[in-house]
Design a protein around this motif. Structure first.
Motif, short mmCIF file in Angstrom:
data_model
loop_
_atom_site.label_atom_id
_atom_site.label_comp_id
_atom_site.label_asym_id
_atom_site.label_seq_id
_atom_site.Cartn_x
_atom_site.Cartn_y
_atom_site.Cartn_z
N ASN A 47 23.92 12.15 16.28
CA ASN A 47 24.71 12.73 17.37
C ASN A 47 25.62 11.64 17.93
O ASN A 47 25.17 10.71 18.59
CB ASN A 47 23.78 13.27 18.46
CG ASN A 47 24.53 14.01 19.56
OD1 ASN A 47 25.69 13.75 19.80
ND2 ASN A 47 23.85 14.92 20.24
N LEU A 48 26.92 11.78 17.66
CA LEU A 48 27.90 10.79 18.10
C LEU A 48 28.40 11.01 19.52
O LEU A 48 29.26 10.26 20.01
CB LEU A 48 29.10 10.81 17.14
CG LEU A 48 28.79 10.52 15.66
CD1 LEU A 48 30.05 10.69 14.81
CD2 LEU A 48 28.21 9.12 15.49
N LEU A 49 27.85 12.02 20.19
CA LEU A 49 28.39 12.41 21.50
C LEU A 49 27.55 11.95 22.68
O LEU A 49 28.00 12.05 23.82
CB LEU A 49 28.53 13.94 21.56
CG LEU A 49 29.49 14.56 20.54
CD1 LEU A 49 29.41 16.08 20.59
CD2 LEU A 49 30.92 14.11 20.81
N TRP A 50 26.33 11.44 22.43
CA TRP A 50 25.49 11.08 23.56
C TRP A 50 26.13 10.02 24.45
O TRP A 50 26.02 10.08 25.68
CB TRP A 50 24.13 10.58 23.08
CG TRP A 50 23.16 11.63 22.62
CD1 TRP A 50 22.44 11.62 21.47
CD2 TRP A 50 22.77 12.83 23.31
NE1 TRP A 50 21.64 12.74 21.38
CE2 TRP A 50 21.82 13.49 22.49
CE3 TRP A 50 23.14 13.41 24.52
CZ2 TRP A 50 21.24 14.71 22.86
CZ3 TRP A 50 22.57 14.62 24.89
CH2 TRP A 50 21.62 15.25 24.07
N ASP A 51 26.79 9.04 23.85
CA ASP A 51 27.43 8.02 24.68
C ASP A 51 28.53 8.61 25.55
O ASP A 51 28.76 8.18 26.69
CB ASP A 51 27.96 6.87 23.82
CG ASP A 51 29.03 7.30 22.83
OD1 ASP A 51 28.95 8.45 22.34
OD2 ASP A 51 29.94 6.51 22.54
N ASP A 52 29.21 9.63 25.02
CA ASP A 52 30.26 10.30 25.80
C ASP A 52 29.66 11.15 26.92
O ASP A 52 30.23 11.24 28.02
CB ASP A 52 31.11 11.17 24.87
CG ASP A 52 31.75 10.35 23.76
OD1 ASP A 52 32.44 9.37 24.06
OD2 ASP A 52 31.54 10.69 22.58
N VAL A 53 28.53 11.77 26.63
CA VAL A 53 27.82 12.51 27.68
C VAL A 53 27.48 11.57 28.82
O VAL A 53 27.72 11.87 30.01
CB VAL A 53 26.54 13.18 27.13
CG1 VAL A 53 25.71 13.78 28.26
CG2 VAL A 53 26.89 14.27 26.10
N ASP A 330 34.28 13.59 20.64
CA ASP A 330 33.93 12.20 20.38
C ASP A 330 35.01 11.27 20.92
O ASP A 330 36.21 11.54 20.80
CB ASP A 330 33.74 11.99 18.88
CG ASP A 330 33.11 10.66 18.55
OD1 ASP A 330 32.42 10.09 19.41
OD2 ASP A 330 33.32 10.19 17.41
N GLY A 331 34.59 10.17 21.52
CA GLY A 331 35.53 9.27 22.17
C GLY A 331 35.86 9.71 23.57
O GLY A 331 36.80 9.19 24.19
N ASN A 332 35.08 10.65 24.10
CA ASN A 332 35.27 11.20 25.45
C ASN A 332 36.65 11.82 25.62
O ASN A 332 37.25 11.80 26.70
CB ASN A 332 35.05 10.12 26.50
CG ASN A 332 34.61 10.69 27.84
OD1 ASN A 332 33.93 11.71 27.90
ND2 ASN A 332 35.01 10.05 28.92
N ILE A 333 37.16 12.41 24.54
CA ILE A 333 38.48 13.04 24.57
C ILE A 333 38.38 14.44 25.17
O ILE A 333 37.53 15.24 24.75
CB ILE A 333 39.07 13.12 23.15
CG1 ILE A 333 39.29 11.73 22.58
CG2 ILE A 333 40.38 13.91 23.13
CD1 ILE A 333 39.71 11.73 21.13
N LEU A 334 39.23 14.73 26.13
CA LEU A 334 39.29 16.08 26.71
C LEU A 334 40.03 17.00 25.76
O LEU A 334 41.21 16.81 25.49
CB LEU A 334 39.99 16.03 28.08
CG LEU A 334 40.15 17.37 28.81
CD1 LEU A 334 38.79 17.98 29.13
CD2 LEU A 334 40.97 17.18 30.08
N LEU A 335 39.32 17.99 25.25
CA LEU A 335 39.89 18.90 24.25
C LEU A 335 40.50 20.14 24.87
O LEU A 335 41.48 20.69 24.35
CB LEU A 335 38.80 19.30 23.24
CG LEU A 335 38.13 18.15 22.49
CD1 LEU A 335 36.96 18.67 21.67
CD2 LEU A 335 39.14 17.45 21.60
#
Length: 342
Positions: A47-53, A330-335
């Motif tokens: 899960n590459l998103l935990w750091d962004d969470v 990913d990368g904390n990008i607002l989509l």
């Protein structure tokens, strides 16, 4: 006198069953409550998103279903799969600072597209509560189904989170042999998604809610109803029942959260007599998504479909009564983002 005391204790227990009020909570907020949520997290995929969470500093994390992939069911395999999920360094950091809530879906229920017929659902329910660190003596563990609610208070308002179980009581689906779709809607009035007891509980939760926002979490989509997979639209009478309940209860700031689809999207409906639009914010998936998605009908869609891995953030301002709904990659990008004042 003793009889009066017993009656008061009984009433207290009845009111408290299944509804927590910020007890043992890590959450301390004033004007804004931040909720992050997501679904479809395969424990075998990074899960590459935990750091962004973590970068969004959520007060609450909500698992939206398919929190592990552990079907077909084997008790010891499921225990191991939950253990893998719990041991991730970033997730352990999140648990230290954030309230963790959740619903389950089919892959962590133990049966793909499963419902009431699943023979090991009571055993799987206890493992689900183990994953969420629910106390062994919790009243939730003694009740059939994983539905629950929790209310968070600040000096300027409150937020109620209502977690639905769309598996334990769900009646059989109708297979669609006449098209490429997996399922077709049941005949109107045929079957149930939530079951009688959960419906009775949900009615009480909304009618008695004084919260400024009422967040209803469903593992499957509520508004999008044309894709032919699992959805509330397979029980059209239950969709109408939910909309009628939202309207007649006069509950404020109802927002729907859902997962399951491996895509993220906003859907919106204006219900006659309600006074504000209802959004179904679908966030899916965390470790894998439907990258080959090339379109499907959704008469309620707002904005674009996001087919890359993402999670959802809900920023609720208790002072202005504004909800900001964000899809983040990913990368904390607002989509994608939607604002709504209630």
């Amino acid at each position: 006198m003793l009889k009066q005391i017993c009656v008061l204790v009984l009433i207290s227990l009845m009111l408290g069953c299944g509804t927590a009020k910020q007890k043992n909570s890590k959450v301390k907020f004033d004007k804004e409550l931040v909720i992050a949520f997501g679904s479809c997290d395969n424990q075998k995929i990074e899960n590459l998103l935990w750091d962004d969470v973590l970068k969004n500093n959520p007060d609450i994390w909500i698992w939206g279903g398919d929190n592990i992939y552990s079907d077909p069911y084997n008790k010891y395999k499921m225990i191991g799969d939950y253990d893998i999920q719990s041991r991730g360094e970033d997730y352990r950091q999140l648990m230290k600072s954030t309230d963790i809530l959740g619903v389950w879906d089919d892959h962590d229920y133990g049966l793909n597209d499963g419902g009431e017929e699943f023979e090991f659902k009571d055993e799987a329910e206890q493992l689900f509560y183990d994953f969420l660190n629910e106390p062994k003596n919790s009243v939730l563990r003694k009740r059939k189904g994983t539905y629950n609610s929790k209310t968070y208070f600040s000096s300027v308002g409150s937020v109620k989170i209502i977690l639905l179980d769309t598996r334990y009581f769900r009646s059989p689906l109708t297979k669609d042999f006449g098209s490429s779709k997996r399922y077709m809607p049941n005949a109107y009035g045929d079957g149930t998604l939530l079951g009688a007891e959960q419906w009775k509980w949900l009615e009480s939760e909304l009618i008695n809610s004084k919260a400024d926002f009422n967040i209803i979490v469903s593992s499957i989509q509520i508004l999008s109803n044309k894709h032919g997979f699992e959805m509330w639209g397979n029980f059209p009478h239950e969709v109408d029942k939910l909309f009628n309940l939202i309207t007649t209860s006069r509950a404020k700031g109802v927002i729907l959260l859902s997962g399951d689809r491996h895509i993220s999207e906003f859907s919106k409906i204006n219900i006659n007599g309600l006074g504000y639009p209802v959004y179904d914010f679908t966030s899916s998936g965390l470790t894998h998504s439907y990258e080959e998605f090339n379109g499907e009908e959704n008469p309620f869609r707002e904005g674009e479909v996001i087919k890359e891995r993402s999670f959802g953030v809900l920023r609720l301002n208790l002072e202005t009564k504004k909800a900001t709904m964000q899809m983040i990659g990913d990368g904390n990008i607002l989509l994608q983002e939607v604002d709504q004042v209630y």
